[in-house]
Design a protein around this motif. Structure first.
Motif, mmCIF file in Angstrom:
data_model
loop_
_atom_site.group_PDB
_atom_site.id
_atom_site.type_symbol
_atom_site.label_atom_id
_atom_site.label_comp_id
_atom_site.label_asym_id
_atom_site.label_seq_id
_atom_site.Cartn_x
_atom_site.Cartn_y
_atom_site.Cartn_z
ATOM 1 N N LEU A 179 10.252 14.527 13.721
ATOM 2 C CA LEU A 179 9.946 15.958 13.610
ATOM 3 C C LEU A 179 8.483 16.179 13.217
ATOM 4 C CD1 LEU A 179 13.198 17.171 11.823
ATOM 5 C CD2 LEU A 179 12.529 17.599 14.202
ATOM 6 N N GLU B 243 6.354 15.652 16.263
ATOM 7 C CA GLU B 243 6.439 16.808 17.170
ATOM 8 C C GLU B 243 5.550 17.945 16.681
ATOM 9 O OE1 GLU B 243 10.442 18.106 18.011
ATOM 10 O OE2 GLU B 243 11.094 16.041 18.357
ATOM 11 N N THR C 293 2.273 19.550 18.597
ATOM 12 C CA THR C 293 2.177 20.994 18.818
ATOM 13 C C THR C 293 0.873 21.545 18.235
ATOM 14 O OG1 THR C 293 4.574 21.200 18.776
ATOM 15 C CG2 THR C 293 3.312 23.207 18.418
#
Length: 64
Positions: A40, A43, A47
């Motif tokens: 996570l 990610e 982003t």
């Protein structure tokens, strides 16, 4: 008289054996939780970094 500084732990080796020693002490549940958290976080990083990507920068990296 012996002090704690006399009993220093050697630094981790580049072979990564220290990582295997550490993970051997962890439960499967802990390893899975860490893997999920790390995924996570990666990610989110991807982003966040996408804001720095431009069409020109993509073309330049493709030419390399």
């Amino acid at each position: 008289m012996t002090t704690s500084s006399d009993n220093r732990t050697p630094p981790p080796t580049s072979g990564g054996d220290h990582w295997f020693e550490l993970t051997a002490t962890l439960s499967e549940e802990s390893k899975e939780a860490f893997g999920t958290w790390l995924g996570l976080e990666l990610e989110l990083l991807v982003t966040d970094l996408a804001g720095f990507e431009t069409p020109d920068s993509r073309r330049k990296s493709l030419r390399r």
